[in-house]
Write a protein that holds these residues in place. Structure first.
Motif, short mmCIF file in Angstrom:
data_model
loop_
_atom_site.label_atom_id
_atom_site.label_comp_id
_atom_site.label_asym_id
_atom_site.label_seq_id
_atom_site.Cartn_x
_atom_site.Cartn_y
_atom_site.Cartn_z
N ALA A 1 0.84 -1.20 0.00
CA ALA A 1 0.00 0.00 0.00
C ALA A 1 0.88 1.25 0.00
N ASN B 1 0.89 4.04 -2.88
CA ASN B 1 0.52 5.41 -2.55
C ASN B 1 1.66 6.40 -2.78
N SER C 1 -9.72 9.63 -6.75
CA SER C 1 -9.25 8.27 -6.41
C SER C 1 -10.27 7.44 -5.62
N PRO C 2 -11.11 8.02 -4.75
CA PRO C 2 -12.11 7.15 -4.09
C PRO C 2 -13.03 6.46 -5.09
N SER D 1 -11.15 3.57 -6.34
CA SER D 1 -11.09 2.56 -5.27
C SER D 1 -12.35 1.72 -5.25
N ALA E 1 -12.37 -2.19 -5.74
CA ALA E 1 -12.89 -3.01 -4.66
C ALA E 1 -13.91 -4.02 -5.20
N GLY F 1 -5.67 5.35 -5.63
CA GLY F 1 -6.91 4.59 -5.63
C GLY F 1 -6.71 3.14 -5.23
N LEU F 2 -5.53 2.60 -5.58
CA LEU F 2 -5.22 1.20 -5.28
C LEU F 2 -4.88 1.03 -3.79
N THR F 3 -4.43 2.10 -3.16
CA THR F 3 -3.92 2.04 -1.78
C THR F 3 -4.94 1.46 -0.78
N PRO F 4 -6.19 1.95 -0.73
CA PRO F 4 -7.12 1.39 0.27
C PRO F 4 -7.37 -0.11 0.06
N ILE F 5 -7.33 -0.57 -1.20
CA ILE F 5 -7.54 -2.00 -1.49
C ILE F 5 -6.43 -2.81 -0.85
N LYS G 1 -6.42 -2.42 3.11
CA LYS G 1 -7.51 -3.14 3.78
C LYS G 1 -7.07 -4.54 4.18
#
Lengths: 148, 144
Positions: free
Chosen positions: A80, A84, A111-112, A115, A119, B17-21, B24
């Motif tokens: 991560a 980031n 970016s959300p 995401s 997801a 955008g990939l970071t939270p994935i 988590k």
């Protein structure tokens, strides 16, 4: 909820927005003085790391360290960080001198939305109608800024 | 619009955008602060290796003092933002905090206009686009 807590929460929330909002301008000023973008990212990461270590100490979080040792979770956190800071932050720094601070910040703020899509694909999460409405708004916003 | 700049911004969005994935999967009971510190340390390590192989360390301390100070300020600013966010979330539900924190692009726009009026072009499209993004982000965060 106690009224005083709510007011403090609002002030803190706005404080977060203030510091995040200030960042592109500080970056622009730093890069204006012909600083190499890669070196600039490195300086920023160093100061971010040192201040996070100090903050973690202040909140007494170091006692949790043993929980991270030898665990798969640590690898995911490291990935991560690479995503980031190596991909995200470095290319954000590169985009600011070309697009301007406000445009670059607005695009990366989408970016959300990305995401959510990732997801759904990788974590098999299901988005609610509200989430998908948010994604549509974000895509619309990015499109407008791109045409701006 | 500068196409290369747009490409860089899109890459940055992908990384962020990939970071939270990824995060988590890593947040197994440790605090956000500690998890964040691990992520920053890993990012810094990988970045340093890339810089070492590309020879960017050679003039590491030859940058202007002012430029270095600005970049250090960015790092500290990020940490303060996280501290305020953590405090806000400990006092109030996310549905109150999230819309407030999502307004940061507006703050960037206002400050940009005040300090860099000549350099930053703002028009109705960009402002509308920014409001749409803030609205969309708020909706997503509300849903959580």
């Amino acid at each position: 909820m106690i009224q005083g807590s709510l007011h403090l929460a609002i002030v803190c929330g706005l404080g977060t927005a203030l510091f995040w909002g200030l960042n592109p301008l500080l970056i622009k000023q730093g890069l204006r003085r012909d600083m190499d973008q890669a070196r600039g990212t490195c300086y920023m990461l160093l100061s971010h790391l040192v201040s996070m270590i100090l903050l973690s100490s202040f909140f007494g979080k170091w006692a949790e360290c043993p929980q991270l040792l030898g665990k798969a979770e640590t690898i995911w956190l490291a990935l991560a960080g690479v995503s980031n800071y190596v991909l995200g932050l470095f290319y954000y720094f590169k985009s600011i001198p070309r697009l301007g601070a406000s445009r670059a910040a607005s695009i990366v703020n989408a970016s959300p939305g990305l995401s959510v899509v990732l997801a759904v694909i990788f974590l098999q999460e299901k988005g609610s109608p509200m989430v998908w409405a948010g994604v549509v708004l974000i895509l619309g916003g990015v499109y407008l800024i791109g045409r701006g | 619009m500068d196409q290369r700049g747009l490409f860089f911004a899109v890459l940055a969005t992908l990384g962020v955008g990939l970071t939270p994935i990824l995060a988590k999967k890593g947040l197994g009971g440790v605090s956000t602060f500690l998890a964040g510190t691990v992520s920053i340390a890993a990012g810094l390590f990988v970045f340093s290796v890339i810089m070492l192989f590309s020879g960017k360390f050679r003039n590491f301390f030859r940058e202007s003092c002012q430029a270095i100070l600005f970049m250090i300020a960015v790092g500290v600013s990020n940490t303060l933002a996280i501290a305020f966010l953590y405090t806000a979330l400990s006092l109030s539900p996310a549905f109150i905090v999230a819309p407030l924190t999502s307004t940061y692009p507006l703050i960037t726009i206002v400050l940009s206009y005040v300090f860099f009026r000549k350099g930053e072009r703002l028009n109705r499209r960009i402002l509308t686009g920014t409001f749409l993004i803030i609205g969309g982000t708020t909706l997503i965060l509300f849903s959580k």
